[in-house]
Motif scaffolding. Structure first.
Motif, PDB file in Angstrom:
ATOM      1  N   VAL A 281       1.023  -1.205  -0.168  1.00 16.22           N
ATOM      2  CA  VAL A 281       0.136  -0.102   0.045  1.00 16.22           C
ATOM      3  C   VAL A 281       0.990   1.314  -0.072  1.00 16.22           C
TER       4      VAL A 281
ATOM      5  N   ARG B  72     -13.359  -1.167   1.442  1.00 17.52           N
ATOM      6  CA  ARG B  72     -11.736  -1.505   1.932  1.00 17.52           C
ATOM      7  C   ARG B  72     -11.057  -0.105   1.446  1.00 17.52           C
ATOM      8  N   LYS B  73     -10.082   0.166   2.285  1.00 19.14           N
ATOM      9  CA  LYS B  73      -9.136   1.194   1.924  1.00 19.14           C
ATOM     10  C   LYS B  73      -8.275   0.964   0.849  1.00 19.14           C
ATOM     11  N   THR B  74      -7.833  -0.284   0.593  1.00 17.98           N
ATOM     12  CA  THR B  74      -7.130  -0.671  -0.841  1.00 17.98           C
ATOM     13  C   THR B  74      -8.154  -0.465  -1.820  1.00 17.98           C
ATOM     14  N   ASP B  75      -9.301  -0.749  -1.586  1.00 18.33           N
ATOM     15  CA  ASP B  75     -10.325  -0.535  -2.822  1.00 18.33           C
ATOM     16  C   ASP B  75     -10.240   1.008  -3.194  1.00 18.33           C
TER      17      ASP B  75
ATOM     18  N   LEU C  29      -7.190   1.855  -5.092  1.00 17.98           N
ATOM     19  CA  LEU C  29      -7.123   1.448  -6.388  1.00 17.98           C
ATOM     20  C   LEU C  29      -8.185   2.170  -7.249  1.00 17.98           C
TER      21      LEU C  29
ATOM     22  N   THR D 111      -0.676  -2.484  -5.626  1.00 11.21           N
ATOM     23  CA  THR D 111      -1.705  -2.290  -4.547  1.00 11.21           C
ATOM     24  C   THR D 111      -2.607  -3.699  -4.761  1.00 11.21           C
ATOM     25  N   LEU D 112      -3.073  -4.168  -5.712  1.00  9.33           N
ATOM     26  CA  LEU D 112      -3.749  -5.226  -5.789  1.00  9.33           C
ATOM     27  C   LEU D 112      -3.593  -6.290  -4.849  1.00  9.33           C
TER      28      LEU D 112
ATOM     29  N   ARG E  16      -5.306  -6.294  -1.337  1.00  3.16           N
ATOM     30  CA  ARG E  16      -6.709  -6.042  -1.234  1.00  3.16           C
ATOM     31  C   ARG E  16      -7.140  -7.199  -0.132  1.00  3.16           C
ATOM     32  N   ARG E  17      -6.627  -8.440  -0.088  1.00  2.00           N
ATOM     33  CA  ARG E  17      -7.142  -9.554   0.470  1.00  2.00           C
ATOM     34  C   ARG E  17      -6.770  -9.211   2.125  1.00  2.00           C
TER      35      ARG E  17
ATOM     36  N   SER F  69      -6.939  -6.352   3.696  1.00  2.00           N
ATOM     37  CA  SER F  69      -7.622  -5.183   3.928  1.00  2.00           C
ATOM     38  C   SER F  69      -9.122  -5.679   4.432  1.00  2.00           C
TER      39      SER F  69
ATOM     40  N   ARG G 143     -12.897  -5.311   5.226  1.00  2.04           N
ATOM     41  CA  ARG G 143     -14.266  -4.706   4.665  1.00  2.04           C
ATOM     42  C   ARG G 143     -14.749  -4.029   6.099  1.00  2.04           C
TER      43      ARG G 143
END
Length: 408
Positions: A8, A66-69, A72, A184-185, A188-189, A191, A193
């Motif tokens: 991230v 999600r913060k990662t979403d 993205l 970043t992708l 995602r797992r 991070s 929800r």
């Protein structure tokens, strides 16, 4: 700190590098195409409008996904804007057509919205990916990496790209953003929800209300708003001060050196902030930013030379990052997780509204009186803020502690 957090951080650095380069490329696309100063200013303004128009909504998104979403999504917005700008850049001939200018402004606004999302992610993502005891170190690493990308690499990167061509610059930035999204992708797992809040806690303005009820957060917000106005005044005036024959009389090729001093100070601050917090405590450490801001404006107000101006920029950059890391760490501990996105977004939304106001007032004073007079007015204002600091953040302010009194 786990590997997803480093992913991230790399993604945020890529976003910061891309946005900073585009803030140069968009106005350059209009100016090099023969656009008028008003047309250049229109595009430059579009690149800032995400903060007032999208800031509150960005907080809602951060508390719903999600913060990662969210990061993205920021990558996607800026990447698509860069590609759209690359397609129309070749159409900018002897002055851009109205349709082309409107498209560039729309793309610039998308870049600004992406910046808002990415900046708010940088203030809220650490609690999702690192242990509470590591928040300070995580925020220091994140801000230090962003500083290198945005303040040290981006000016060189953007200038090198524009030497080739404007369309090439947009395409190269798009490639950087695509790489940042790919990095970043995989995170995602890791991070989580967020839970969907119910009742009044689901309101888009819940963050504003939370700040209004918390004396410490309210004081921090008032201070950051005042300092934002002071910093925007300096940024608006320093180029004129640097090239003026009555001031520094520097060649244009050396202007980047003053900005680089901010980057150097910021990097030093990112390295030093955690040891300083342990030794001095959060409240004295935060005051360093007020002191740096006073110095930043007082030196040119007193007609300081290039060495003094650069030294003040280093000090201000140091204090600025110390403030960002310390406040981020406090927010991540003190604010309930379900409200963190909206509270951070509200804090920045209020604080950053002072940027256009500070620039406008500084320009008016400089035009009516002199550059030194404008610097002096804002130096006085920053001194008032520094004095107010002790009332707005009293000695018993629970900095770095949750409502339950736990340590950061």
């Amino acid at each position: 700190m786990a590997t997803p957090f480093f992913m991230v951080v790399a993604g945020l650095a890529g976003a910061g590098l891309g946005v900073a380069a585009l803030k140069v490329a968009f106005p350059a696309a209009v100016a090099l195409g023969g656009g008028s100063p008003a047309e250049v200013a229109a595009v430059a303004t579009a690149l800032t409008m995400g903060w007032p128009l999208f800031g509150i909504l960005a907080g809602v998104l951060l508390d719903r996904m999600r913060k990662t979403d969210a990061l993205l999504l920021a990558h996607a917005l800026v990447l698509l804007a860069a590609l759209a700008a690359a397609l129309v850049a070749a159409s900018v001939g002897a002055g851009p057509a109205a349709g082309v200018l409107a498209l560039l402004c729309a793309a610039g606004f998308a870049v600004s919205c992406g910046e808002v999302l990415a900046e708010n992610v940088s203030q809220t993502v650490a609690p999702d990916l690192v242990a509470p005891a590591a928040l300070g170190r995580a925020n220091s690493l994140l801000q230090g990496t962003k500083t290198v990308a945005m303040l040290l690499l981006a000016p060189l990167f953007g200038a090198a790209l524009l030497e080739v061509s404007v369309p090439f610059a947009f395409c190269a930035v798009a490639a950087v953003l695509a790489a940042a999204a790919l990095v970043t992708l995989p995170a995602r797992r890791a991070s989580p929800r967020p839970d969907r809040p119910a009742g009044g806690a689901a309101s888009p303005f819940a963050g504003l209300r939370y700040i209004g009820r918390d004396r410490t957060l309210l004081g921090l917000t008032v201070l950051v708003t005042g300092m934002s106005g002071c910093w925007s005044a300096w940024l608006s005036l320093v180029v004129s001060y640097a090239v003026s024959p009555d001031a520094l009389d520097l060649p244009a090729s050396l202007l980047g050196g003053i900005m680089a001093c901010l980057g150097v100070g910021s990097l030093l601050g990112a390295v030093a902030v955690e040891p300083l917090r342990r030794v001095l405590g959060d409240r004295p450490v935060l005051f360093l930013d007020l002191a740096g801001t006073v110095l930043l404006l007082a030196v040119p107000a007193l007609s300081g030379g290039v060495v003094a101006v650069c030294a003040a920029a280093v000090a201000a950059g140091f204090g600025g990052v110390v403030w960002v890391v310390t406040v981020a760490s406090h927010l991540q501990v003190a604010v309930p997780r379900a409200l963190l996105g909206r509270t951070v977004a509200a804090y920045r939304w209020i604080g950053w509204t002072a940027f256009p106001a500070g620039s406008a007032v500084a320009g008016a004073i400089a035009e009516a009186a002199s550059l030194q007079a404008a610097f002096a007015v804002f130096a006085l204002g920053s001194a008032v803020l520094a004095i107010s600091f002790f009332r707005l953040l009293p000695a018993d302010a629970p900095l770095g502690r949750s409502a339950a009194g736990g340590p950061a």
